[in-house]
Each structure stands twice: as structure tokens, then as C-alpha cells.
Scaffold this motif. Structure first.
Motif, PDB file in Angstrom:
ATOM      1  N   GLU A 145      -3.072 -73.504 -17.501  1.00 21.70           N
ATOM      2  CA  GLU A 145      -2.317 -72.932 -18.617  1.00 21.70           C
ATOM      3  C   GLU A 145      -1.633 -71.633 -18.203  1.00 21.70           C
ATOM      4  OE1 GLU A 145      -2.994 -71.424 -23.242  1.00 21.70           O
ATOM      5  OE2 GLU A 145      -4.712 -72.007 -22.005  1.00 21.70           O
ATOM      6  N   GLN A 146      -2.378 -70.754 -17.549  1.00 22.08           N
ATOM      7  CA  GLN A 146      -1.829 -69.449 -17.190  1.00 22.08           C
ATOM      8  C   GLN A 146      -0.708 -69.566 -16.169  1.00 22.08           C
ATOM      9  OE1 GLN A 146      -4.644 -66.250 -16.748  1.00 22.08           O
ATOM     10  NE2 GLN A 146      -3.426 -65.253 -15.153  1.00 22.08           N
ATOM     11  N   LEU A 147      -0.845 -70.499 -15.205  1.00 22.91           N
ATOM     12  CA  LEU A 147       0.165 -70.654 -14.164  1.00 22.91           C
ATOM     13  C   LEU A 147       1.292 -71.596 -14.567  1.00 22.91           C
ATOM     14  CD1 LEU A 147      -2.015 -70.805 -10.923  1.00 22.91           C
ATOM     15  CD2 LEU A 147      -1.049 -68.816 -12.089  1.00 22.91           C
ATOM     16  N   ARG A 148       1.222 -72.160 -15.771  1.00 23.02           N
ATOM     17  CA  ARG A 148       2.244 -73.096 -16.275  1.00 23.02           C
ATOM     18  C   ARG A 148       2.421 -74.274 -15.319  1.00 23.02           C
ATOM     19  NH1 ARG A 148       1.219 -69.738 -19.627  1.00 23.02           N
ATOM     20  NH2 ARG A 148       2.713 -68.593 -20.929  1.00 23.02           N
ATOM     21  N   ASN A 149       1.313 -74.816 -14.851  1.00 27.48           N
ATOM     22  CA  ASN A 149       1.370 -75.906 -13.872  1.00 27.48           C
ATOM     23  C   ASN A 149       1.864 -77.199 -14.509  1.00 27.48           C
ATOM     24  OD1 ASN A 149       0.524 -74.477 -11.625  1.00 27.48           O
ATOM     25  ND2 ASN A 149      -1.640 -74.801 -12.054  1.00 27.48           N
ATOM     26  N   CYS A 150       2.532 -78.027 -13.696  1.00 25.37           N
ATOM     27  CA  CYS A 150       3.032 -79.329 -14.119  1.00 25.37           C
ATOM     28  C   CYS A 150       2.391 -80.418 -13.259  1.00 25.37           C
ATOM     29  CB  CYS A 150       4.547 -79.410 -13.968  1.00 25.37           C
ATOM     30  SG  CYS A 150       5.470 -78.425 -15.155  1.00 25.37           S
ATOM     31  N   GLY A 151       1.651 -81.306 -13.889  1.00 20.62           N
ATOM     32  CA  GLY A 151       1.109 -82.466 -13.191  1.00 20.62           C
ATOM     33  C   GLY A 151      -0.381 -82.528 -12.995  1.00 20.62           C
ATOM     34  N   PRO A 152      -1.099 -81.399 -12.734  1.00 22.40           N
ATOM     35  CA  PRO A 152      -2.538 -81.515 -12.462  1.00 22.40           C
ATOM     36  C   PRO A 152      -3.293 -82.116 -13.643  1.00 22.40           C
ATOM     37  CG  PRO A 152      -1.738 -79.348 -11.825  1.00 22.40           C
ATOM     38  CD  PRO A 152      -0.631 -80.007 -12.590  1.00 22.40           C
ATOM     39  N   ASP A 153      -4.369 -82.814 -13.322  1.00 21.43           N
ATOM     40  CA  ASP A 153      -5.217 -83.384 -14.358  1.00 21.43           C
ATOM     41  C   ASP A 153      -6.553 -82.660 -14.399  1.00 21.43           C
ATOM     42  OD1 ASP A 153      -7.448 -84.930 -12.805  1.00 21.43           O
ATOM     43  OD2 ASP A 153      -5.595 -85.557 -11.822  1.00 21.43           O
ATOM     44  N   THR A 154      -7.250 -82.791 -15.504  1.00 16.50           N
ATOM     45  CA  THR A 154      -8.644 -82.373 -15.612  1.00 16.50           C
ATOM     46  C   THR A 154      -9.455 -83.590 -16.051  1.00 16.50           C
ATOM     47  OG1 THR A 154      -8.111 -81.482 -17.807  1.00 16.50           O
ATOM     48  CG2 THR A 154      -8.332 -79.911 -16.021  1.00 16.50           C
ATOM     49  N   ARG A 155     -10.588 -83.779 -15.377  1.00 22.13           N
ATOM     50  CA  ARG A 155     -11.461 -84.913 -15.667  1.00 22.13           C
ATOM     51  C   ARG A 155     -12.461 -84.550 -16.748  1.00 22.13           C
ATOM     52  NH1 ARG A 155     -12.736 -88.629 -10.670  1.00 22.13           N
ATOM     53  NH2 ARG A 155     -10.794 -88.500  -9.490  1.00 22.13           N
ATOM     54  N   GLU A 156     -13.186 -85.551 -17.219  1.00 22.07           N
ATOM     55  CA  GLU A 156     -14.276 -85.294 -18.144  1.00 22.07           C
ATOM     56  C   GLU A 156     -15.397 -84.559 -17.407  1.00 22.07           C
ATOM     57  OE1 GLU A 156     -14.695 -89.506 -19.582  1.00 22.07           O
ATOM     58  OE2 GLU A 156     -14.661 -88.479 -21.529  1.00 22.07           O
ATOM     59  N   PRO A 157     -16.142 -83.698 -18.105  1.00 27.17           N
ATOM     60  CA  PRO A 157     -17.184 -82.915 -17.425  1.00 27.17           C
ATOM     61  C   PRO A 157     -18.180 -83.761 -16.640  1.00 27.17           C
ATOM     62  CG  PRO A 157     -16.773 -81.988 -19.589  1.00 27.17           C
ATOM     63  CD  PRO A 157     -15.966 -83.262 -19.516  1.00 27.17           C
ATOM     64  N   TRP A 158     -18.548 -84.940 -17.153  1.00 28.82           N
ATOM     65  CA  TRP A 158     -19.532 -85.750 -16.427  1.00 28.82           C
ATOM     66  C   TRP A 158     -18.968 -86.244 -15.095  1.00 28.82           C
ATOM     67  CZ3 TRP A 158     -18.848 -90.654 -14.680  1.00 28.82           C
ATOM     68  CH2 TRP A 158     -17.849 -91.433 -15.270  1.00 28.82           C
ATOM     69  N   MET A 159     -17.644 -86.460 -15.042  1.00 32.19           N
ATOM     70  CA  MET A 159     -17.030 -86.896 -13.793  1.00 32.19           C
ATOM     71  C   MET A 159     -17.057 -85.772 -12.760  1.00 32.19           C
ATOM     72  SD  MET A 159     -13.752 -88.920 -15.422  1.00 32.19           S
ATOM     73  CE  MET A 159     -13.168 -89.635 -13.896  1.00 32.19           C
ATOM     74  N   VAL A 160     -16.799 -84.536 -13.211  1.00 28.28           N
ATOM     75  CA  VAL A 160     -16.871 -83.387 -12.310  1.00 28.28           C
ATOM     76  C   VAL A 160     -18.303 -83.189 -11.827  1.00 28.28           C
ATOM     77  CG1 VAL A 160     -16.527 -80.896 -12.137  1.00 28.28           C
ATOM     78  CG2 VAL A 160     -14.908 -82.290 -13.448  1.00 28.28           C
ATOM     79  N   ALA A 161     -19.261 -83.300 -12.760  1.00 28.34           N
ATOM     80  CA  ALA A 161     -20.671 -83.138 -12.401  1.00 28.34           C
ATOM     81  C   ALA A 161     -21.105 -84.176 -11.382  1.00 28.34           C
ATOM     82  CB  ALA A 161     -21.536 -83.229 -13.653  1.00 28.34           C
ATOM     83  N   LEU A 183      -8.686 -75.821  -4.799  1.00 30.74           N
ATOM     84  CA  LEU A 183      -8.679 -74.369  -4.694  1.00 30.74           C
ATOM     85  C   LEU A 183      -7.663 -73.859  -5.701  1.00 30.74           C
ATOM     86  CD1 LEU A 183      -8.565 -72.213  -1.450  1.00 30.74           C
ATOM     87  CD2 LEU A 183      -7.234 -71.625  -3.471  1.00 30.74           C
ATOM     88  N   ILE A 184      -8.149 -73.307  -6.811  1.00 34.57           N
ATOM     89  CA  ILE A 184      -7.252 -72.795  -7.846  1.00 34.57           C
ATOM     90  C   ILE A 184      -7.723 -71.410  -8.252  1.00 34.57           C
ATOM     91  CG2 ILE A 184      -6.541 -75.043  -8.730  1.00 34.57           C
ATOM     92  CD1 ILE A 184      -8.565 -74.695 -10.993  1.00 34.57           C
ATOM     93  N   ALA A 185      -6.781 -70.553  -8.579  1.00 29.28           N
ATOM     94  CA  ALA A 185      -7.096 -69.186  -8.990  1.00 29.28           C
ATOM     95  C   ALA A 185      -5.965 -68.660  -9.844  1.00 29.28           C
ATOM     96  CB  ALA A 185      -7.299 -68.283  -7.776  1.00 29.28           C
ATOM     97  N   ALA A 186      -6.317 -67.852 -10.842  1.00 28.84           N
ATOM     98  CA  ALA A 186      -5.313 -67.271 -11.727  1.00 28.84           C
ATOM     99  C   ALA A 186      -5.106 -65.795 -11.482  1.00 28.84           C
ATOM    100  CB  ALA A 186      -5.696 -67.511 -13.189  1.00 28.84           C
ATOM    101  N   SER A 187      -5.842 -65.195 -10.544  1.00 29.00           N
ATOM    102  CA  SER A 187      -5.669 -63.775 -10.254  1.00 29.00           C
ATOM    103  C   SER A 187      -5.594 -63.574  -8.744  1.00 29.00           C
ATOM    104  CB  SER A 187      -6.828 -62.956 -10.822  1.00 29.00           C
ATOM    105  OG  SER A 187      -8.024 -63.218 -10.102  1.00 29.00           O
ATOM    106  N   PRO A 188      -4.926 -62.499  -8.293  1.00 30.07           N
ATOM    107  CA  PRO A 188      -4.848 -62.225  -6.846  1.00 30.07           C
ATOM    108  C   PRO A 188      -6.219 -62.035  -6.215  1.00 30.07           C
ATOM    109  CG  PRO A 188      -3.258 -60.884  -8.051  1.00 30.07           C
ATOM    110  CD  PRO A 188      -4.124 -61.541  -9.077  1.00 30.07           C
ATOM    111  N   ALA A 189      -7.125 -61.371  -6.919  1.00 29.19           N
ATOM    112  CA  ALA A 189      -8.440 -61.102  -6.337  1.00 29.19           C
ATOM    113  C   ALA A 189      -9.206 -62.396  -6.090  1.00 29.19           C
ATOM    114  CB  ALA A 189      -9.234 -60.177  -7.255  1.00 29.19           C
TER     115      ALA A 189
END
Length: 423
Positions: free
Chosen positions: A206-222, A256-262
Motif C-alpha cells: 500500500e505504501q509503495l503503491r505497488n502493482c501486481g504483488p499478491d498476498t496469500r492467506e495466513p495459513w499458506m504463509v505459515a 524482500l520488502i521494506a517500506a523504510s530506508p532503515a
């Protein structure tokens, strides 16, 4: 949500006479699906089999695994994953089609085409505005209205090049830059963090205004993080997941995703800490990942890898759910032709303003021909939605007419569209 296999599609056609396509249910033999999987895609290792079985059972419980049966014999299958996809910082439900396979002795009969038609109808009934898949054979999916929308991108660089990152610019008096900011709160992530990881992924996209990436259901990530050979770290505004390659001289970064420089620096520094063992880092990233600007010498090579295909299942719902640049403004008429989803066909008014879009039906194009109207099929509209320029679509034979709005459409449907997943 558990769904029983109450719907089936009877194939009618000389090549598919007697073949029934329906969701698999609890009484169906998982051994037949495993046998089909092995014959179509190759063997599954003993270590991967429990995870594969768990995911398969989840798809059956959701009514999301479709099989083609010749009598009682399973001759083909396909499924979709319940996901969300991000478009310019806004997400919408997305059906990720995967595992499309046909028994070798049954290929050429049209089983794959019939299954794709059935699964498209199924995901439409269940209210998904869009669908994504990674093609093994593009002609099959193009025939159903999917089109190439983006790719995965991979940064490849020598691990030692990360040992000393470039110093940031000091942009104001007393400004020490991102390198001197408070270090992010980083911790090891495990399978219990599935929901937290999905939340952070959404925050970053949301913060980076990305186009295309998906997010899976939590159980799939787990389930993915249950692998003891996968290492993951979580921050308030970022996520890192990686593993060693089999030769152990290379680190493979799955996300590898990040919304801040640090946080971005923290992830690359963690990877750099392996430079005494690993000679190379291979990371799935956004095409404009800051690593090119973070390294002292621009050592990272960004390569395009797997293409992925998009389909608009419900065109008005997809346009309404998508995010757009706040300054983009479009008012254009479209003639859409979608044989597989007739509800998408017709003349439409496309409006985009203040970061929101709408598609309003105007009528039947055949009764009011107009060469100034932009004409698109299902494939061309999917590619436009993903940011492909209208001029490119014209050259590919996927668009005609409507030249006046090209620049405005390009500004509204800006990209680049990319994925950091593979399913």
C-alpha cells in the motif's frame, strides 16, 4: 470456507464426449491426484509431500480443486488459491490458478481447454474480480482470455558487494540520512507469524503503491515457513525470507520488502553477513528495488524471470477495486469483446479521477459503431489494466481505435506490474 462439490460441467463436443468436470470432494481418491501430479510435473520429494497434501486438502475443502473425469478415472485437474492482489496500493480478491495438468495419454482432446472454461466460471460465481496464473503453455490460457501482464524480477549480485553500502545523501543541515536512523525492530519470524506477515506485506504494498504483488492467506504463509531450511525476519514495515541453495555457495531470497530506508538496509545487511560462505545473492525483488542504489558500486543485475498472466473476471468490479494515481484523470469510451465472459462485453464509459475508477455500461457497440472508441478484447483489456501502453497493444493486434486517450490511459494504468511470488 468449506464448500461441497455441488456443481459440475458436462463436456459436450466430439473430443470430450462423456467427460465430466467438477470440484473434487471428500470421497474422491487423493492418490489419483498425486499420481496425476507426478506424471504431469515430476516427482514430489518425501519432504515436500506433507505440505503438498495439506494444501491440496485445503483446496478440496474450499471447493477450489476441479477435476476432469472420464467415468471414474481422473484425467485432468486444476485449482485456484484464494489470494489478494495489489494494484497501485489497493488490494482486491484474486483467484490464483495453479496446478493445471492433464494425463499424458489424454492430451490433445481439449481437456485443458474445458477445465479452464469450468474454473473461470467457478471463480466468477465466487466473486473474484481478477485471476492470475503462471503459464506453462501460453496459448491455452490466452484462449481463455488471460494475457501476460508482468514478470517476476531477480537481483543477482556478489555477496561481498553488500558489505559496504553507499552512504546516503545528507539532504538537510544536520541530517545524517537513513544509515543513522534508529535500527528497525527486527526479529526472527516463524509459522505462527503468518497473519502478521500478511499484514506487513499489505502495509508495504500500500505504501509503495505497488502493482501486481499478491498476498496469500495466513495459513499458506505459515505452511511455507514450516520449512526448517527457510529463514525469515519480520519488522514493523518489512519482511525477509531466504534459504541456502543446494550447493550452499548461494543465498536464494524468496521475498524482500521494506517500506523504510532503515529496514531496506537491515535486510541487505543480514544477507551480507553470509558473505564469508555464500559467494552470490539471488533475490526476488521489485524491478526498482533500491539495492541498485544502495550498493557502493552498482553491482546488482536485475533480470526478468517468470512471466505471469492476468484475466479480468468481472470487469466493472476490477476497475472499481483498483488503485490509481491521485492525479490521473481519464474519461474514455471502450468497446469490450469477451466471448468467455459475455457480461464483460459491450460499450462502456471508463472514468478515472481522484484515485478511483468506474466502468459504466452504455449499450451495444453493434448498434452505434464509432471508430473513435477504443476497442479491446479480454486479453487486451487485461494487459491495459496491468499498465501495457495502448500503442503496444495496437502493434500486438490487441487494441484498435481510441487514439485520443492514450496518454491519459498510460498515466492511470501505470506500472510496472510485477510479482514476488510463484504458484
Amino acid at each position: 470456507t468449506t464448500r461441497s462439490p455441488t456443481r459440475s460441467w458436462k463436456s459436450s463436443g466430439e473430443l470430450l464426449s462423456g467427460v465430466e468436470i467438477r470440484p473434487l470432494g471428500p470421497d474422491d481418491d487423493l492418490g489419483a491426484e498425486l499420481d496425476l501430479r507426478r506424471r504431469a510435473f515430476g516427482p514430489i520429494s518425501a519432504g515436500r509431500l506433507p505440505s503438498w497434501t495439506k494444501g491440496l486438502q485445503a483446496s478440496i475443502d474450499q471447493g477450489a480443486l476441479v477435476g476432469a473425469f472420464d467415468g471414474r478415472r481422473l484425467v485432468g485437474s486444476a485449482r485456484y488459491h484464494v489470494m489478494r492482489q495489489w494494484w497501485h496500493g489497493r488490494s482486491m480478491p484474486m483467484a490464483g490458478v495453479a496446478g493445471v495438468k492433464v494425463a499424458p495419454e489424454e492430451r490433445g482432446r481439449g481437456v485443458g481447454t474445458a477445465m479452464m472454461a469450468a474454473i473461470l466460471e467457478l471463480i466468477s460465481e465466487r466473486g473474484f474480480p481478477v485471476s492470475v496464473l503462471f503459464p506453462s503453455t501460453a496459448p491455452l490460457y490466452r484462449a481463455g482470455g488471460w494475457e501476460i501482464a508482468g514478470r517476476r524480477y531477480e537481483a543477482v549480485l556478489e555477496a561481498r558487494s553488500l558489505l559496504a553500502l553507499a552512504s546516503p545523501d545528507q539532504l538537510a543541515a544536520g541530517d545524517a540520512g537513513p544509515a543513522a536512523q534508529d535500527a528497525p525492530k527486527v526479529r526472527r519470524a516463524a509459522s505462527a507469524d503468518g497473519a502478521a506477515i500478511v499484514e506487513v506485506e499489505g502495509l508495504v504494498h500500500e505504501q509503495l503503491r505497488n502493482c501486481g504483488p499478491d498476498t496469500r492467506e495466513p495459513w499458506m504463509v505459515a505452511d511455507r515457513l514450516d520449512d526448517e531450511d527457510r529463514f525469515a525476519y519480520l519488522a514493523d514495515d518489512g519482511f525477509l525470507s531466504y534459504r541456502w541453495a543446494e550447493e550452499q555457495d548461494e543465498i536464494v531470497v524468496d521475498e524482500l520488502i521494506a517500506a523504510s530506508p532503515a529496514t531496506a538496509r537491515a535486510w541487505w545487511q543480514i544477507l551480507a553477513s553470509h558473505a564469508t560462505i555464500a559467494s552470490r545473492i539471488r533475490a526476488c525483488v521489485a524491478p526498482d528495488d533500491p539495492v541498485t542504489w544502495l550498493t557502493r558500486d552498482p553491482a546488482a543485475e536485475i533480470h526478468q524471470t517468470d512471466p505471469w498472466m492476468l484475466r479480468l473476471v468481472d470487469a466493472p468490479a476490477a476497475i472499481a477495486a483498483r488503485g490509481y494515481p491521485s492525479g490521473a484523470a481519464v474519461s474514455v469510451r471502450l468497446d469490450l469483446v469477451d466471448a468467455a465472459r459475455p457480461a464483460n462485453s459491450g460499450r462502456w464509459a471508463l472514468q478515472v479521477s481522484a484515485g478511483a475508477g468506474s466502468l459504466t455500461r452504455l449499450g451495444d457497440p453493434s448498434r452505434m459503431p464509432d471508430p473513435a472508441v477504443l476497442r479491446l478484447g479480454a486479453r487486451g483489456f487485461a494487459a491495459l489494466f496491468a499498465g501495457v501502453p495502448v500503442a503496444t497493444l495496437r502493434l500486438a493486434g490487441l487494441a484498435a481505435g481510441g487514439g485520443a486517450a492514450e496518454d491519459a490511459l498510460g498515466a492511470a494504468f501505470c506500472g510496472p506490474a510485477f510479482s514476488v511470488d510463484r504458484f
